[in-house]
Design a protein around this motif. Sequence first.
Motif, PDB file in Angstrom:
ATOM      1  N   PHE A 159      -9.909  17.120   9.136  1.00  0.00           N
ATOM      2  CA  PHE A 159      -9.373  18.587   8.909  1.00  0.00           C
ATOM      3  C   PHE A 159     -10.632  18.874   7.551  1.00  0.00           C
ATOM      4  CE2 PHE A 159      -7.665  18.503   4.632  1.00  0.00           C
ATOM      5  CZ  PHE A 159      -6.309  17.772   4.727  1.00  0.00           C
ATOM      6  N   LEU A 202       0.239   7.236   2.312  1.00  0.00           N
ATOM      7  CA  LEU A 202       0.376   8.370   2.525  1.00  0.00           C
ATOM      8  C   LEU A 202       0.954   7.058   3.914  1.00  0.00           C
ATOM      9  CD1 LEU A 202       0.707  10.900   3.994  1.00  0.00           C
ATOM     10  CD2 LEU A 202      -1.100  11.447   4.559  1.00  0.00           C
ATOM     11  N   ALA A 203      -0.026   6.307   4.713  1.00  0.00           N
ATOM     12  CA  ALA A 203       0.489   5.281   4.996  1.00  0.00           C
ATOM     13  C   ALA A 203       1.705   5.086   5.515  1.00  0.00           C
ATOM     14  CB  ALA A 203      -0.728   4.679   6.100  1.00  0.00           C
ATOM     15  N   ARG A 240     -11.524   7.863  -5.183  1.00  0.00           N
ATOM     16  CA  ARG A 240     -10.897   7.887  -4.294  1.00  0.00           C
ATOM     17  C   ARG A 240      -9.445   8.071  -4.539  1.00  0.00           C
ATOM     18  NH1 ARG A 240     -10.486   7.107   1.336  1.00  0.00           N
ATOM     19  NH2 ARG A 240      -8.551   5.644   2.140  1.00  0.00           N
ATOM     20  N   LYS A 261     -10.737  18.570  -3.777  1.00  0.00           N
ATOM     21  CA  LYS A 261     -10.821  20.116  -3.130  1.00  0.00           C
ATOM     22  C   LYS A 261      -9.681  20.914  -4.139  1.00  0.00           C
ATOM     23  CE  LYS A 261     -10.464  19.083   2.017  1.00  0.00           C
ATOM     24  NZ  LYS A 261     -10.110  17.868   1.776  1.00  0.00           N
ATOM     25  N   GLY A 307       0.846  -1.315   0.025  1.00  0.00           N
ATOM     26  CA  GLY A 307       0.232   0.002  -0.111  1.00  0.00           C
ATOM     27  C   GLY A 307       0.789   1.130  -0.167  1.00  0.00           C
ATOM     28  N   GLY A 327      -3.073   2.897   8.861  1.00  0.00           N
ATOM     29  CA  GLY A 327      -4.211   4.147   8.299  1.00  0.00           C
ATOM     30  C   GLY A 327      -5.342   3.117   8.112  1.00  0.00           C
ATOM     31  N   ASP A 328      -5.605   4.133   7.202  1.00  0.00           N
ATOM     32  CA  ASP A 328      -7.916   3.700   7.135  1.00  0.00           C
ATOM     33  C   ASP A 328      -7.580   2.116   6.955  1.00  0.00           C
ATOM     34  OD1 ASP A 328      -8.131   6.372   6.327  1.00  0.00           O
ATOM     35  OD2 ASP A 328      -8.825   5.669   4.283  1.00  0.00           O
ATOM     36  N   THR A 372      -3.466  -0.939   3.040  1.00  0.00           N
ATOM     37  CA  THR A 372      -4.002  -0.594   2.224  1.00  0.00           C
ATOM     38  C   THR A 372      -5.409  -0.036   1.676  1.00  0.00           C
ATOM     39  OG1 THR A 372      -4.786  -2.906   3.057  1.00  0.00           O
ATOM     40  CG2 THR A 372      -3.052  -3.775   1.760  1.00  0.00           C
ATOM     41  N   GLY A 373      -5.201   0.884   3.022  1.00  0.00           N
ATOM     42  CA  GLY A 373      -6.315   1.950   2.392  1.00  0.00           C
ATOM     43  C   GLY A 373      -8.051   0.981   2.994  1.00  0.00           C
ATOM     44  N   ALA A 378      -0.464  -6.824  -4.325  1.00  0.00           N
ATOM     45  CA  ALA A 378      -0.133  -7.185  -3.525  1.00  0.00           C
ATOM     46  C   ALA A 378      -1.333  -8.945  -4.178  1.00  0.00           C
ATOM     47  CB  ALA A 378       0.658  -7.644  -2.488  1.00  0.00           C
ATOM     48  N   ARG A 429      -4.757  12.549  -0.405  1.00  0.00           N
ATOM     49  CA  ARG A 429      -5.591  12.564  -1.113  1.00  0.00           C
ATOM     50  C   ARG A 429      -6.577  13.579  -0.862  1.00  0.00           C
ATOM     51  NH1 ARG A 429      -5.841   7.667  -3.689  1.00  0.00           N
ATOM     52  NH2 ARG A 429      -4.592   6.290  -2.919  1.00  0.00           N
ATOM     53  N   GLU A 476      -0.688  -0.553  -5.965  1.00  0.00           N
ATOM     54  CA  GLU A 476      -1.463  -1.314  -7.188  1.00  0.00           C
ATOM     55  C   GLU A 476      -1.504   0.624  -8.057  1.00  0.00           C
ATOM     56  OE1 GLU A 476      -5.002  -2.603  -5.707  1.00  0.00           O
ATOM     57  OE2 GLU A 476      -5.807  -0.929  -5.352  1.00  0.00           O
ATOM     58  N   GLU A 477      -1.537   1.729  -7.301  1.00  0.00           N
ATOM     59  CA  GLU A 477      -1.693   2.858  -8.131  1.00  0.00           C
ATOM     60  C   GLU A 477      -0.311   3.054  -9.156  1.00  0.00           C
ATOM     61  OE1 GLU A 477      -3.791   5.896  -6.383  1.00  0.00           O
ATOM     62  OE2 GLU A 477      -3.782   5.272  -4.893  1.00  0.00           O
ATOM     63  N   HIS A 522      -9.115   9.239   8.988  1.00  0.00           N
ATOM     64  CA  HIS A 522      -8.564  10.608   8.481  1.00  0.00           C
ATOM     65  C   HIS A 522      -6.794  10.512   7.816  1.00  0.00           C
ATOM     66  CE1 HIS A 522     -10.827  11.079  12.769  1.00  0.00           C
ATOM     67  NE2 HIS A 522     -11.487  10.584  11.170  1.00  0.00           N
ATOM     68  N   TRP A 523      -6.282  11.715   7.242  1.00  0.00           N
ATOM     69  CA  TRP A 523      -5.224  11.594   6.574  1.00  0.00           C
ATOM     70  C   TRP A 523      -4.153  12.001   7.987  1.00  0.00           C
ATOM     71  CZ3 TRP A 523      -2.668  16.123   8.683  1.00  0.00           C
ATOM     72  CH2 TRP A 523      -1.262  16.743   7.412  1.00  0.00           C
TER      73      TRP A 523
HETATM   74  C1  LIG Z   1     -10.927  12.793  -2.213  1.00  0.00           C
HETATM   75  C2  LIG Z   1     -10.455  12.839  -0.497  1.00  0.00           C
HETATM   76  C3  LIG Z   1     -10.474  13.471   0.133  1.00  0.00           C
HETATM   77  C4  LIG Z   1     -10.245  13.226   1.385  1.00  0.00           C
HETATM   78  N1  LIG Z   1     -10.502  14.537   2.365  1.00  0.00           N
HETATM   79  C5  LIG Z   1      -9.507  14.505   3.813  1.00  0.00           C
HETATM   80  C6  LIG Z   1      -9.025  15.503   4.447  1.00  0.00           C
HETATM   81  O1  LIG Z   1      -9.859  16.939   3.994  1.00  0.00           O
HETATM   82  N2  LIG Z   1      -9.034  15.298   5.817  1.00  0.00           N
HETATM   83  C7  LIG Z   1      -9.204  14.334   5.856  1.00  0.00           C
HETATM   84  O2  LIG Z   1      -8.064  14.668   7.488  1.00  0.00           O
HETATM   85  N3  LIG Z   1      -8.647  13.309   4.723  1.00  0.00           N
HETATM   86  C8  LIG Z   1      -9.453  13.305   4.179  1.00  0.00           C
HETATM   87  N4  LIG Z   1      -9.457  11.801   3.045  1.00  0.00           N
HETATM   88  C9  LIG Z   1      -9.114  10.655   4.062  1.00  0.00           C
HETATM   89  C10 LIG Z   1      -8.196  11.112   3.473  1.00  0.00           C
HETATM   90  O3  LIG Z   1      -7.212  10.712   2.014  1.00  0.00           O
HETATM   91  C11 LIG Z   1      -7.456   8.832   4.259  1.00  0.00           C
HETATM   92  O4  LIG Z   1      -7.451   8.651   5.371  1.00  0.00           O
HETATM   93  C12 LIG Z   1      -6.189   8.682   3.503  1.00  0.00           C
HETATM   94  O5  LIG Z   1      -5.747   8.780   2.568  1.00  0.00           O
HETATM   95  C13 LIG Z   1      -5.467   7.476   3.899  1.00  0.00           C
HETATM   96  O6  LIG Z   1      -4.954   6.491   4.043  1.00  0.00           O
HETATM   97  P1  LIG Z   1      -3.854   5.454   3.779  1.00  0.00           P
HETATM   98  O7  LIG Z   1      -1.948   5.295   3.643  1.00  0.00           O
HETATM   99  O8  LIG Z   1      -4.218   4.773   5.218  1.00  0.00           O
HETATM  100  O9  LIG Z   1      -4.583   4.671   2.978  1.00  0.00           O
HETATM  101  P2  LIG Z   1      -5.123   4.888   0.957  1.00  0.00           P
HETATM  102  O10 LIG Z   1      -4.637   6.451   1.357  1.00  0.00           O
HETATM  103  O11 LIG Z   1      -6.169   4.302   0.742  1.00  0.00           O
HETATM  104  O12 LIG Z   1      -3.804   4.230   0.447  1.00  0.00           O
HETATM  105  C14 LIG Z   1      -2.897   3.057   0.228  1.00  0.00           C
HETATM  106  C15 LIG Z   1      -3.257   2.324  -1.185  1.00  0.00           C
HETATM  107  O13 LIG Z   1      -2.585   0.840  -0.833  1.00  0.00           O
HETATM  108  C16 LIG Z   1      -3.174   0.618  -1.932  1.00  0.00           C
HETATM  109  N5  LIG Z   1      -3.045  -1.007  -1.920  1.00  0.00           N
HETATM  110  C17 LIG Z   1      -4.687  -1.127  -1.343  1.00  0.00           C
HETATM  111  N6  LIG Z   1      -4.356  -3.172  -1.598  1.00  0.00           N
HETATM  112  C18 LIG Z   1      -3.246  -2.899  -1.859  1.00  0.00           C
HETATM  113  C19 LIG Z   1      -2.522  -4.456  -2.385  1.00  0.00           C
HETATM  114  N7  LIG Z   1      -2.878  -5.738  -2.316  1.00  0.00           N
HETATM  115  N8  LIG Z   1      -1.388  -4.579  -3.575  1.00  0.00           N
HETATM  116  C20 LIG Z   1      -0.785  -3.060  -3.867  1.00  0.00           C
HETATM  117  N9  LIG Z   1      -1.713  -1.577  -3.144  1.00  0.00           N
HETATM  118  C21 LIG Z   1      -2.742  -1.587  -2.653  1.00  0.00           C
HETATM  119  C22 LIG Z   1      -4.190   1.462  -2.877  1.00  0.00           C
HETATM  120  O14 LIG Z   1      -4.351   1.423  -4.215  1.00  0.00           O
HETATM  121  C23 LIG Z   1      -3.724   2.649  -2.302  1.00  0.00           C
HETATM  122  O15 LIG Z   1      -3.240   3.662  -2.974  1.00  0.00           O
HETATM  123  C24 LIG Z   1     -10.058  11.896   2.247  1.00  0.00           C
HETATM  124  C25 LIG Z   1      -9.623  10.576   0.906  1.00  0.00           C
HETATM  125  C26 LIG Z   1     -10.179  11.235   0.182  1.00  0.00           C
HETATM  126  C27 LIG Z   1     -10.857  10.292  -0.619  1.00  0.00           C
END
Ligand SMILES: Cc1cc2nc3c(=O)[nH]c(=O)nc-3n(C[C@H](O)[C@H](O)[C@H](O)COP(=O)(O)OP(=O)(O)OC[C@H]3O[C@@H](n4cnc5c(N)ncnc54)[C@H](O)[C@@H]3O)c2cc1C
Length: 408
Positions: free
Chosen positions: A324, A14-15, A131, A50, A11, A277-278, A110-111, A83, A45, A37-38, A295-296
């Motif tokens: 936020f 951000l995390a 997303r 915005k 994944g 993360g998420d 993996t979000g 993965a 995000r 995978e992206e 949350h971010w």
């Molecule tokens: C449009 C939008 C606006 C947002 N605005 C805010 C905001 O204003 N404030 C706030 O606090 N939060 C906001 N958020 C939420 C915040 O962006 C998320 O909490 C944050 O992105 C979580 O990060 P993450 O790294 O846990 O997961 P993700 O950002 O989802 O990243 C996970 C990554 O893992 C990859 N992945 C998943 N499975 C696999 C696999 N099997 N193999 C390889 N890769 C894989 C996915 O493709 C993805 O790229 C927003 C979210 C979105 C979508």
Amino acid sequence: MAPSGTFVIVGAGLAGAKAAETIRAEGFDGRVLLLGEESVRPYERPPLSKEYLRGEKDFEAAAVRAEDFYAAHAIELRTSTRARVVDVGASEVLVDSGERIAYDRLLLATGAEPRRLDVAGADLPGVHRLRTLSDADRIRQAITPGTRVVVVGAGWIGAEVAASARQLGAEVAMVEMASVPLERVLGLEVGAIYRDLHAAHGVEMHFGVAVESFRGGDRVEEVWLTDGRVLAAEVVVIGVGVTPRTELAESAGLAVDDGIVVDEHLATSAPGIYAAGDVANAFHPLYGTRIRLEHWSAALNQGPAAARSMLGEPTVYDKVPYFFSDQYDLGMEYRGWAPTWDRVVFRGDPGNGELIVFWMRHGRVAAAMNLNIWDAGEALEGLVRSRRPVDPSELEDLDVDLAGLVLP
Ligand SMILES: Cc1cc2nc3c(=O)[nH]c(=O)nc-3n(C[C@H](O)[C@H](O)[C@H](O)COP(=O)(O)OP(=O)(O)OC[C@H]3O[C@@H](n4cnc5c(N)ncnc54)[C@H](O)[C@@H]3O)c2cc1C
């Protein structure tokens, strides 16, 4: 002894990115692989609903790090790499290409993915979810001044997309089953502030109603509501929540319950495997229960915390939840966690756009939100973290210094 060998992160959001850079910053000199995978390198995000959606910021502004960062820090970033399986017995990750990558420590970051709406026409061209960067690109390209946009779901993403679409000159309608935007998190009184804000910016609102179907020929043309109303639509954006991406963890036999279950060190039920993360449903020492945050700030901070735990420096993740949102000229920050509350207290006039709101439970501040006020964050975090009983009349009183209420 500090671990060595290979650390694999699944994944590249951000995390995952923050974990990878922390592993290096802490001096680990083994292999670090970051699999995503992206097709692009890690990015944040929040701008996707915005500034990026409105064309005011480009990808570079959203990217977590510059392009050369990963190679410069010997982080093997593999984009377009999914993965498929985690083989816990063999300590290997199997990726799409068939390659097996052995790990000594594994982080699942993996979000989450947007929920689908299970109604007829949900797959018609013109019906979007938001997303990824490519989702945002598709929506951005479809919106020009005068485009009829219907946003389904008035949670954070739906509300922000509605605001951005209005700012781009689109005609926007919002459909929401609850009676105000953001009702689940903010409640009726505060959700009404957002209802009035969108109404003042010309968003047509339909509350207390659901979507019956999307209809059209080659593309979506109409949104039919359950009460018989029909809305014209050239673009639909569905924002009805997300589901944690637990499929890898489930097939690996890890404990999963609305996310990957982790302890306060972000360790999963399997030795050597962590989640952040998420996707992580983490035990939060401040609340004595597990919380999955979308949350971010949780991704930003849990990634590094998990990295330290992976390195054998068990790190307790106990930050006060924070998020936020920006809609039109109204910015806000929310601190705390208030799944339920017994009283809402306002400090300032809800009518003038600058105020602080407190959600109280048993006489304590469970959560606080500042709207267009930017110097109160520290005091609000202190109030939430202290969990001290507070007199609501002091919270309301603009002459009482909030910082003074934090200390016993
Ligand atoms: C449009 C939008 C606006 C947002 N605005 C805010 C905001 O204003 N404030 C706030 O606090 N939060 C906001 N958020 C939420 C915040 O962006 C998320 O909490 C944050 O992105 C979580 O990060 P993450 O790294 O846990 O997961 P993700 O950002 O989802 O990243 C996970 C990554 O893992 C990859 N992945 C998943 N499975 C696999 C696999 N099997 N193999 C390889 N890769 C894989 C996915 O493709 C993805 O790229 C927003 C979210 C979105 C979508």
